[in-house]
Design a protein around this motif. Structure first.
Motif, short mmCIF file in Angstrom:
data_model
loop_
_atom_site.label_atom_id
_atom_site.label_comp_id
_atom_site.label_asym_id
_atom_site.label_seq_id
_atom_site.Cartn_x
_atom_site.Cartn_y
_atom_site.Cartn_z
N LEU A 149 40.76 41.88 37.51
CA LEU A 149 40.47 41.23 38.80
C LEU A 149 41.26 41.34 39.76
O LEU A 149 41.27 41.01 40.78
N GLU A 153 38.85 33.66 44.70
CA GLU A 153 38.21 35.05 45.34
C GLU A 153 38.30 36.03 44.38
O GLU A 153 37.40 36.97 44.14
N GLU A 154 39.39 36.19 43.41
CA GLU A 154 39.39 37.39 42.52
C GLU A 154 38.43 36.76 41.34
O GLU A 154 37.69 37.74 40.92
N ARG A 189 34.86 38.02 42.02
CA ARG A 189 34.46 39.41 41.68
C ARG A 189 33.86 39.85 40.47
O ARG A 189 33.46 41.05 40.18
#
Length: 328
Positions: free
Chosen positions: A245, A276-277, A280
Motif C-alpha cells: 500500500l 489515503e494509503e 487504496r
C-alpha cells in the motif's frame, strides 16, 4: 497455460516446422471504433487453418480466402480494412472503424524461435520488421511499449507488460495464475510456507522466496504491478499489504469478507499507513459477482484487474525508444 499471443506464435511455429505455408497478420494501427487493438495477431495456413484474431470475424474470413487462393504476399505488406463505410459494413467493423495490418510470410527463423521462448518464459521482447527486406531484428522492450509504425517498418512487442504478485500458493492462487497469464501478466507467487510450495509445478510462474513484505520490495514493485494477498493468514497477508500500500502498485487487493476487511483496515491504520494509503486496498478483492469457489474468486479478481488496468492503459502512451540490436 500460455498467453493468447504465445499460443498464436507457438502454433504458427509448429505449422512452419511441419512444412506448411503460413502468414502472420498483425494489427499495427486502428482508427475509430476498431474491434481489436494494435498488436492483435492471427496466423493463417494456406489450407485455411487459423489461430488468433484481428477483428470480429469477417476480416479473418477474407484472410482465409486469400490464403486458400494463394493471394497472400511473399514479402511483408501493408493492408487496410474498413477505410470506407461500405467496407466497414462488409468486414463487420463498427461504422467508421479502420484497421491497418502487416501481413508477412513466416519461415523457419531464429526470430520466431526466440520470441516464442521469451514469451513462454514471460519475458518481454521486441522485434523490428523491415518492410522492404523482410528482415527481423530482435530488440529490447520495456513494459508499456506499444506497436509502432514507421515508413520503413514496424516495431512489435511480445510478452507481458504487467506483473501480478500473488501472496499465497493455494488453489485460488493456482486458478488466478492461469487466468492472469492469459491476460498477459507476468505472475509471481510468494508463500514462505514450504508445505504449500513444495509441489508447485506451474510452468512460467515464478516462485519468489522470502517473506511477503520482502517479496514486495525484492521485485521492485512499480506502477505496472498488481499485488493480491490470498493466504487467509492475516500475519502473512498484512505483511505484504504494509509494503504494497506504500508502493507504486496500480492494484492492491486482499481476500476476505467485509467483516474481516474492516478488522484488517483497523490493523493497518494502527501501523504507519495513512488513511489515503489504506483506502487504496481493494477488499473484498475482485468484482462482486457472488464468487465462492477458488475458480470463481479467481475470475472475479481477474475481471477487476482488467477493469483497473484498462483505465490506466487508456491514459498511457508508449513508443519505440531503443534502436534495433542484433539481426536474426
Amino acid at each position: 497455460m500460455d498467453s493468447l499471443d504465445t499460443e498464436v506464435l507457438k502454433q504458427a511455429r509448429e505449422w512452419v516446422l511441419a512444412g506448411h505455408i503460413v502468414h502472420l497478420a498483425t494489427v499495427v494501427k486502428t482508427w475509430g471504433s476498431a474491434p481489436r487493438q494494435a498488436g492483435a495477431m492471427l496466423a493463417v495456413r494456406k489450407d485455411g487453418r487459423v489461430i488468433g484474431s484481428v477483428s470480429g470475424g469477417c476480416i479473418e474470413d477474407d484472410l482465409i480466402a486469400r490464403a486458400q487462393e494463394g493471394r497472400l504476399p511473399d514479402k511483408p505488406e501493408w493492408a487496410r480494412y474498413g477505410v470506407s463505410q461500405d467496407e466497414a459494413a462488409r468486414f463487420g467493423l463498427p461504422c467508421g472503424g479502420t484497421l491497418r495490418l502487416v501481413i508477412e510470410p513466416l519461415a523457419k527463423s531464429d526470430w520466431l524461435e526466440q520470441v516464442v521462448a521469451s514469451t513462454e518464459a514471460q519475458q518481454l521482447i521486441g522485434r523490428w520488421l523491415d518492410m522492404s527486406t523482410g528482415i527481423s531484428t530482435l530488440t529490447n522492450a520495456r513494459p508499456g511499449q506499444l506497436t509502432e509504425v514507421k515508413e520503413d517498418g514496424c516495431h512489435f512487442v511480445y510478452g507481458p507488460h504487467w506483473r501480478l504478485l500473488i501472496i499465497g500458493a493455494n488453489q485460488t492462487a493456482r486458478a488466478l495464475a492461469q487466468i492472469a497469464t492469459m491476460l498477459e501478466f507476468q505472475v509471481i507467487i510468494c508463500d514462505p510456507r514450504e508445505e504449500f510450495t513444495a509441489d508447485w509445478d506451474m510452468p512460467g510462474v515464478t516462485l519468489q522466496p522470502g517473506m511477503p513484505d520482502d517479496a514486495v520490495l525484492a521485485i521492485q514493485t512499480d506502477s505496472r504491478t498488481a499485488i493480491v494477498a490470498i493466504t487467509h493468514d492475516p500475519k502473512l497477508d498484512d505483511m505484504a499489504l504494509l509494503e504494497a500500500l506504500k508502493s507504486k502498485a496500480f492494484y492492491v487487493g486482499a481476500l476476505g469478507s467485509v467483516r474481516n476487511q474492516s478488522k484488517r483496515r483497523e490493523r493497518l491504520l494502527s501501523f504507519d499507513l495513512s488513511e489515503e494509503e489504506v483506502d487504496r486496498l481493494h477488499g473484498p478483492v475482485g468484482l462482486q459477482i457472488g464468487s465462492r469457489t477458488p475458480a470463481e474468486i479467481a475470475v472475479a479478481v481477474g475481471a477487476e484487474l482488467v477493469q483497473v488496468r484498462r483505465a490506466l492503459e487508456d491514459e498511457r502512451v508508449g513508443g519505440l525508444t531503443q534502436p534495433p540490436a542484433s539481426k536474426v
